[in-house]
Design an enzyme around this catalytic site. Sequence first.
Site, PDB file in Angstrom:
ATOM      1  N   THR A   5       0.813  -1.219   0.000  1.00 22.17           N
ATOM      2  CA  THR A   5       0.000   0.000   0.000  1.00 22.17           C
ATOM      3  C   THR A   5       0.849   1.274   0.000  1.00 22.17           C
ATOM      4  O   THR A   5       0.331   2.370  -0.144  1.00 22.17           O
ATOM      5  CB  THR A   5      -0.951   0.033   1.216  1.00 22.17           C
ATOM      6  OG1 THR A   5      -0.154  -0.143   2.394  1.00 22.17           O
ATOM      7  CG2 THR A   5      -1.983  -1.075   1.146  1.00 22.17           C
ATOM      8  N   GLY A   6       2.173   1.131   0.150  1.00 15.89           N
ATOM      9  CA  GLY A   6       3.055   2.307   0.107  1.00 15.89           C
ATOM     10  C   GLY A   6       3.216   2.786  -1.327  1.00 15.89           C
ATOM     11  O   GLY A   6       2.787   2.116  -2.272  1.00 15.89           O
ATOM     12  N   GLU A  63      32.295  -3.896  -9.772  1.00 16.64           N
ATOM     13  CA  GLU A  63      32.605  -2.578  -9.204  1.00 16.64           C
ATOM     14  C   GLU A  63      33.795  -2.635  -8.259  1.00 16.64           C
ATOM     15  O   GLU A  63      34.158  -3.704  -7.786  1.00 16.64           O
ATOM     16  CB  GLU A  63      31.399  -2.059  -8.400  1.00 16.64           C
ATOM     17  CG  GLU A  63      30.186  -1.802  -9.231  1.00 16.64           C
ATOM     18  CD  GLU A  63      29.013  -1.308  -8.391  1.00 16.64           C
ATOM     19  OE1 GLU A  63      29.205  -0.967  -7.214  1.00 16.64           O
ATOM     20  OE2 GLU A  63      27.900  -1.281  -8.949  1.00 16.64           O
ATOM     21  N   HIS A  83      27.498   3.086  -3.915  1.00 13.59           N
ATOM     22  CA  HIS A  83      26.960   1.886  -3.288  1.00 13.59           C
ATOM     23  C   HIS A  83      27.622   1.669  -1.935  1.00 13.59           C
ATOM     24  O   HIS A  83      28.813   1.880  -1.786  1.00 13.59           O
ATOM     25  CB  HIS A  83      27.245   0.650  -4.162  1.00 13.59           C
ATOM     26  CG  HIS A  83      26.267   0.490  -5.285  1.00 13.59           C
ATOM     27  ND1 HIS A  83      26.602  -0.100  -6.470  1.00 13.59           N
ATOM     28  CD2 HIS A  83      24.966   0.832  -5.395  1.00 13.59           C
ATOM     29  CE1 HIS A  83      25.545  -0.115  -7.266  1.00 13.59           C
ATOM     30  NE2 HIS A  83      24.547   0.454  -6.646  1.00 13.59           N
ATOM     31  N   GLU A 109      16.460   0.158   0.190  1.00 17.87           N
ATOM     32  CA  GLU A 109      17.844   0.601   0.330  1.00 17.87           C
ATOM     33  C   GLU A 109      18.076   1.109   1.744  1.00 17.87           C
ATOM     34  O   GLU A 109      17.131   1.389   2.468  1.00 17.87           O
ATOM     35  CB  GLU A 109      18.136   1.743  -0.651  1.00 17.87           C
ATOM     36  CG  GLU A 109      18.056   1.330  -2.104  1.00 17.87           C
ATOM     37  CD  GLU A 109      18.384   2.489  -3.053  1.00 17.87           C
ATOM     38  OE1 GLU A 109      19.335   3.238  -2.771  1.00 17.87           O
ATOM     39  OE2 GLU A 109      17.681   2.628  -4.060  1.00 17.87           O
ATOM     40  N   LYS A 149      -3.997  -3.057   7.193  1.00 15.05           N
ATOM     41  CA  LYS A 149      -4.764  -2.707   5.989  1.00 15.05           C
ATOM     42  C   LYS A 149      -5.394  -3.936   5.335  1.00 15.05           C
ATOM     43  O   LYS A 149      -5.780  -3.897   4.166  1.00 15.05           O
ATOM     44  CB  LYS A 149      -3.869  -1.957   5.003  1.00 15.05           C
ATOM     45  CG  LYS A 149      -3.317  -0.663   5.582  1.00 15.05           C
ATOM     46  CD  LYS A 149      -3.234   0.450   4.571  1.00 15.05           C
ATOM     47  CE  LYS A 149      -2.980   1.774   5.283  1.00 15.05           C
ATOM     48  NZ  LYS A 149      -2.397   2.774   4.418  1.00 15.05           N
TER      49      LYS A 149
END
Lengths: 411, 296
Positions: free
Chosen positions: B17-18, B214, B256, B99, B43
């Site tokens: 729901t976000g 990386e 990162h 994140e 919810k």
Amino acid sequence: MKLFEFEGHKVLASAGIESPAFIVCETAAQVKAARTKLKFPVVAKVQVLSGGRGKAGGVQVCSREAGLLEFAKEFLGKEFPPRLARSSGEAGHGEKVKYILLAQKASFEAEYYVSITYDTALRKPFLMFSEKGGMEIEEVARQNPEEVIKIYIDPVAGPAKGDFKKFPVSFEFATKLWEAFSKNDCRLLEINPLAKTEGGKFLALDAKVILDDNGLGRHEDFDFIPKGAITAAPSERELAAKKIDEGDYRGSAGSAFLDLAGDIAILASGGGASLLVMDSVAAAGGKPANYTEYSGNPSREKVEKLTRIALSRPRLSGCLVAGAVANFTDIYETLAGFADGLKSVKPKVSYPIVVRRGGPRQEEAYKMLKTLAKREGFDIHLFGPQTPISAAAREMVELSEKYKSKSKSKV
Amino acid sequence: MAILINKSTRVLIQGITGKSGTQAASELLDYETKLVAGVTPGKGGEEVDTVPVFNSVVEAMEAAGPIDVSMVYVPPLLAKAAALEAISAQIPLVHIFVEKIPVLDVAQILAAAAKKGVRVLGPASVGVISPGEAKIGSIGGPNPSAVFSKGQVGVISKSGGMCSELAMLITTSGFGQSTVVGVGGDLLTGTSFADLLLEFEDDPATKVVVAFGEVGGSSEIEAAKLIKEGKFTKPFIVFLAGKFAESLPKDTALGHAGAIVGLEANMEEKIKALRGAGAIVAENFEDIPALIKKSI
């Protein structure tokens, strides 16, 4: 965030790990005052974030006040290590010494190395130990790898008692170390050397701590001195950039900002693509004025703030806005943020701007930038996702060279 | 065929729901992925885009049936609880999009997952797409078909943006992808390059794998080890980014969380390990299509 040694001792103390009595001084007057509270001999240590401090002469044992004052005079306010001091102001590798720490010299019977950090291959925290306290662990690992002992730690349960039987470091101490590490959200906690006194007590003679930036949000009580990306003293731009993400976890902009010595402002997007952007600029012979990136669909306001910071450097010769083909970052919103920032920069930007982006609403965004360039007279060059990042970087470097030679001929 | 997800994969979104959860839900439905339920505590009973919302993972599984993948779309400091809920329900693949989760929380999530035999993808993973079959996460955004196409190239990247960038390069040069996976750029990640190479090895649709490596960490070294042990035998093409950072002081942190100068292995060591194992290291990003052509 890397901490100064004296801040690291605070982290250790939070779990009951002791250090010899110490006083932090910023001036010679404070050194004089501190001397009366400490018993000689006293160990004087410069407080810098770079390693190899002892080798560079930043640690001295003093047996008289004169020695302490001489030490303070030699290092306080100067660049450290001294041999790097020549290039101050550059994206410097020398650090200005703001603090020195005076500690009571401890007597002990053994010195160890101990640390906790994460093993990224096994995805677990581990305690590392060696009997060669005072020696760099990389050095020990090179010379006598069998002397480096690793004990893995269950991140939920903490150290296991069975692992510390007949071990020079007790289970109780390992538990305190883990407590300091986990409760403070550390990425690295290293005590080198760790002294064992005749009474069997452990004393941290040094403390190297790197905090996990993602954990800072749940430690509002931390009062550590803000640090720069590379140097101990953050530049104003680095500080301002870091502030953008504070209190709003949605999308990042500026959490990583490095001031560099070049003249091309960089606004890169994406953790991976930003590395490719920087490599491409360097390969084309250009010199970035900064490294930074925004990603994860940050708000228009965040990108506007970051743009203002990136373009605040005087004598820029170009600005490269580049990233990979975005998945879910709204290119229109983020480039509108760039446009807002660009418009607000004084004096008005006259150097070339190269934009290379792709993803949701990119075409709409480019239309908006085209109109802006025409109306306000900005020199904006737009490249879509079909143009490789490296080609856009080459274009940026060429345009910036032209701009520089044109400005020179005007002078 | 593909790896990790296909047409029959049944998906749940935690935090549906976000704002980003809702967006991801509509993207999955558009791509005809079997999104069968969502969870947001408090919810339950609501709907997002025709998808029923439940109060807990267990409740969702009771009502909607078995779940193959749960996608975690909640704020960073709530992510541990959400992921642990999915792990204790033994959902085989827990994808963490979120994140900025503290690394201690990640370590605890991964320890719990290991005990339960659950695979975690991420954190900070953009997702997975098996073009023409299904997608999880936010990979490709609302219009994945603009960039991703079905084919024989497996793609791995920590970075979400580079997943798309690589896919576009591969697609425009006439090739396609079997599965594209964003593993996330955090210090600790549930699924590594090596884990995915093992999956790609067993996937008959994948003929070659391309990875975007990386600065920092050991994922490329682990991959090289696997190849040396003979556990991955298909061509492996790697591009490494972050050479500019090699001259910066040790411990400098880049975009990162796992991109830290001097962490575990430097560029030279990575290139040496990869080449020593027989992997192909691409000098330039644009060289990748030609290298794929040579390998197929």
